[in-house]
Design an enzyme around this catalytic site. Sequence first.
Site, mmCIF file in Angstrom:
data_model
loop_
_atom_site.group_PDB
_atom_site.id
_atom_site.type_symbol
_atom_site.label_atom_id
_atom_site.label_comp_id
_atom_site.label_asym_id
_atom_site.label_seq_id
_atom_site.Cartn_x
_atom_site.Cartn_y
_atom_site.Cartn_z
ATOM 1 N N LEU A 72 1.005 -1.537 0.218
ATOM 2 C CA LEU A 72 -0.026 0.372 -0.321
ATOM 3 C C LEU A 72 1.069 1.282 0.185
ATOM 4 O O LEU A 72 2.152 1.148 0.909
ATOM 5 C CB LEU A 72 -0.929 0.264 1.496
ATOM 6 C CG LEU A 72 -1.651 -1.283 1.356
ATOM 7 C CD1 LEU A 72 -2.710 -1.400 2.367
ATOM 8 C CD2 LEU A 72 -3.339 -1.416 -0.088
ATOM 9 N N GLU A 74 0.526 6.028 -0.968
ATOM 10 C CA GLU A 74 -0.814 6.790 -0.896
ATOM 11 C C GLU A 74 -1.532 7.202 -1.086
ATOM 12 O O GLU A 74 -3.215 7.314 -1.064
ATOM 13 C CB GLU A 74 0.236 8.016 -1.362
ATOM 14 C CG GLU A 74 0.253 8.762 0.311
ATOM 15 C CD GLU A 74 -0.421 9.599 1.478
ATOM 16 O OE1 GLU A 74 -1.707 9.730 1.189
ATOM 17 O OE2 GLU A 74 -0.848 8.796 2.572
ATOM 18 N N GLY A 75 -1.567 6.542 -3.451
ATOM 19 C CA GLY A 75 -2.741 5.995 -3.351
ATOM 20 C C GLY A 75 -3.656 5.632 -3.768
ATOM 21 O O GLY A 75 -4.908 5.716 -4.012
ATOM 22 N N HIS A 76 -3.838 4.605 -2.660
ATOM 23 C CA HIS A 76 -4.043 2.961 -2.284
ATOM 24 C C HIS A 76 -5.031 4.157 -0.820
ATOM 25 O O HIS A 76 -6.084 4.201 -0.987
ATOM 26 C CB HIS A 76 -3.799 2.485 -1.590
ATOM 27 C CG HIS A 76 -3.215 0.757 -2.712
ATOM 28 N ND1 HIS A 76 -1.342 0.474 -3.021
ATOM 29 C CD2 HIS A 76 -3.987 0.003 -3.095
ATOM 30 C CE1 HIS A 76 -1.795 0.321 -3.460
ATOM 31 N NE2 HIS A 76 -2.333 -0.092 -3.965
ATOM 32 N N GLN A 208 -7.892 6.755 -10.647
ATOM 33 C CA GLN A 208 -8.002 6.639 -11.928
ATOM 34 C C GLN A 208 -6.666 5.930 -12.742
ATOM 35 O O GLN A 208 -6.126 6.474 -13.746
ATOM 36 C CB GLN A 208 -8.130 8.495 -11.968
ATOM 37 C CG GLN A 208 -7.832 8.642 -13.143
ATOM 38 C CD GLN A 208 -9.073 8.718 -14.245
ATOM 39 O OE1 GLN A 208 -9.976 8.821 -13.478
ATOM 40 N NE2 GLN A 208 -8.870 8.321 -15.637
ATOM 41 N N LYS A 209 -5.353 5.819 -12.040
ATOM 42 C CA LYS A 209 -4.203 5.591 -12.182
ATOM 43 C C LYS A 209 -4.265 4.788 -12.959
ATOM 44 O O LYS A 209 -3.584 4.421 -14.660
ATOM 45 C CB LYS A 209 -3.593 4.977 -11.242
ATOM 46 C CG LYS A 209 -1.724 3.569 -11.354
ATOM 47 C CD LYS A 209 -1.269 5.101 -11.359
ATOM 48 C CE LYS A 209 0.341 4.088 -11.631
ATOM 49 N NZ LYS A 209 0.086 2.479 -12.027
ATOM 50 N N ASP A 210 -5.440 3.711 -13.216
ATOM 51 C CA ASP A 210 -5.967 2.219 -13.679
ATOM 52 C C ASP A 210 -6.808 3.228 -14.584
ATOM 53 O O ASP A 210 -8.013 1.922 -14.393
ATOM 54 C CB ASP A 210 -5.862 1.108 -13.223
ATOM 55 C CG ASP A 210 -4.309 0.767 -12.309
ATOM 56 O OD1 ASP A 210 -2.963 0.000 -13.115
ATOM 57 O OD2 ASP A 210 -4.795 1.054 -11.441
ATOM 58 N N SER A 245 3.157 3.488 -8.143
ATOM 59 C CA SER A 245 2.556 3.041 -7.792
ATOM 60 C C SER A 245 3.789 1.786 -7.544
ATOM 61 O O SER A 245 4.742 1.971 -6.661
ATOM 62 C CB SER A 245 3.001 2.037 -9.326
ATOM 63 O OG SER A 245 3.232 1.008 -9.765
ATOM 64 N N ARG A 247 4.562 -0.825 -7.865
ATOM 65 C CA ARG A 247 5.821 -1.532 -8.625
ATOM 66 C C ARG A 247 7.386 -0.260 -8.553
ATOM 67 O O ARG A 247 8.414 -0.796 -8.835
ATOM 68 C CB ARG A 247 5.891 -1.861 -10.292
ATOM 69 C CG ARG A 247 4.772 -2.934 -9.724
ATOM 70 C CD ARG A 247 4.652 -3.514 -11.174
ATOM 71 N NE ARG A 247 4.088 -4.465 -11.749
ATOM 72 C CZ ARG A 247 2.679 -4.715 -11.368
ATOM 73 N NH1 ARG A 247 1.766 -4.392 -11.844
ATOM 74 N NH2 ARG A 247 2.022 -5.976 -11.361
HETATM 75 P P1 AMP Z 1 -3.416 -2.319 -7.055
HETATM 76 O O1 AMP Z 1 -2.787 -2.965 -5.331
HETATM 77 O O2 AMP Z 1 -2.053 -1.733 -7.494
HETATM 78 O O3 AMP Z 1 -4.449 -3.426 -7.551
HETATM 79 O O4 AMP Z 1 -4.776 -0.903 -7.161
HETATM 80 C C1 AMP Z 1 -5.220 -0.975 -6.155
HETATM 81 C C2 AMP Z 1 -6.549 0.470 -6.045
HETATM 82 O O5 AMP Z 1 -5.678 1.557 -5.842
HETATM 83 C C3 AMP Z 1 -6.304 0.438 -7.601
HETATM 84 O O6 AMP Z 1 -8.541 0.932 -7.998
HETATM 85 C C4 AMP Z 1 -6.011 1.205 -8.655
HETATM 86 O O7 AMP Z 1 -6.321 2.323 -9.344
HETATM 87 C C5 AMP Z 1 -5.588 2.162 -7.136
HETATM 88 N N1 AMP Z 1 -3.843 3.060 -7.488
HETATM 89 C C6 AMP Z 1 -3.234 2.228 -7.475
HETATM 90 N N2 AMP Z 1 -1.919 3.363 -7.550
HETATM 91 C C7 AMP Z 1 -3.019 4.817 -7.502
HETATM 92 C C8 AMP Z 1 -2.628 6.194 -7.376
HETATM 93 N N3 AMP Z 1 -0.804 6.599 -7.334
HETATM 94 N N4 AMP Z 1 -3.210 6.890 -6.652
HETATM 95 C C9 AMP Z 1 -4.908 7.025 -7.047
HETATM 96 N N5 AMP Z 1 -5.140 5.033 -6.952
HETATM 97 C C10 AMP Z 1 -4.405 4.438 -7.070
#
Ligand code: AMP
Length: 375
Positions: A72, A74-76, A208-210, A245, A247
């Site tokens: 996790l 800040e985006g999450h 929105q990132k994805d 991200s 990654r």
């Molecule tokens: P993930 O863990 O990468 O599958 O992401 C889980 C959720 O977090 C998905 O809805 C992604 O779009 C969102 N997410 C990932 N990175 C960001 C980010 N930088 N800003 C906003 N949401 C994000």
Amino acid sequence: MSRLVSGVRSLSRLISLLSLATASNLATAASRPAAQPSSFQVFRDVPSLRQLRHQLLRNERTVGFVPTMGALHEGHLSLIREAARENTDIFVSIYVNPTQFGVNEDLSSYPRTWDSDVEKLEKLNEELGRSGAPGSGQITAIFAPTSKVMYPTLPPSSDIDGQGSFVTITPLSSKLEGGSRPVFFRGVATVCMKLFNATTPDRVYFGQKDVQQTVIIKRMVQDFLIGTEVRIVSTAREADGLAMSSRNVYLGDRRRAVGLTIYKALKAAEDAYQSGKVSRADILGAARSITDQVLAEQRALTPSERSLFEVDYISLADPNTLDELDLVDPTQGGVLSAALKMAPLEENKPGEDCGLGDGKVPVRLIDNLILQPRA
Ligand code: AMP
């Protein structure tokens, strides 16, 4: 005084949680992973989570659901904050879903950081409890299922011809990311359908990132008559603009600096649109000239100085269908998106921070900007 209020809030929340779900607590206690959170429960299986969900429903509480693969950042957390504004209870899932990784992709090296994830969620819950904002919800449940729970009959397959129960959303899934990752969105739609069925949320939150994922999930919810609202939260970025991200930990300093090209290229394209350009050639040409220039500069450097990358795609597409656009209709706007494949470093320099995996893990960067309709 505010600490006292927040203490009382936390205490009363804890009491209500305990009375809501004592049985499910017992059901999950034995199978919890190492870190033991105190302000929310961890569920590894569906029946106990469902029991909690039903109790919440009976108490007229609302559930906002945030699916994640952990690691996790800040985006999450920004998705969870948004969910807290609109729901009394938040469910967060942490599950690295095998069926969305192609057979040659990074499933085994995908970062798994359970303890620090739980710590971040605990801290966020404290913050949400302290905020005192009227109606501010908090995290009630983490759903961290095993693959046997998520794929109860056949083992999860990443093969294109693999056997199993899958959700396919065509033609959206074969565009953009789907071009080089043919099973990706089948895996995403399938796991989200399962997670939605397990959590039956009032609202779901995606980043929105994805962008392609947001379009596909909205389509899935519409076409399968799923009773939830899809909310999209804007992309959280580092100070220089790089989209956060999970990654990114693999990048290291050199690839991180060059990886920022994806954002700069999209920005240049956005600037072209904002200055009045509407043709694909003008808008994407602005992005291409940035990637071409950076790549030429990198190629001129020595292997121990450079970071090479490949542009997988730079796209200008319709926001609803993701069909490529030759011209942007300024009343509709569009989506600019791109993917860069950051190659492993050819040579490391002594003392250089090359990131997790020592610069050897290829990193796929994706990003997008929305071209807003002009008034
Ligand atoms: P993930 O863990 O990468 O599958 O992401 C889980 C959720 O977090 C998905 O809805 C992604 O779009 C969102 N997410 C990932 N990175 C960001 C980010 N930088 N800003 C906003 N949401 C994000």
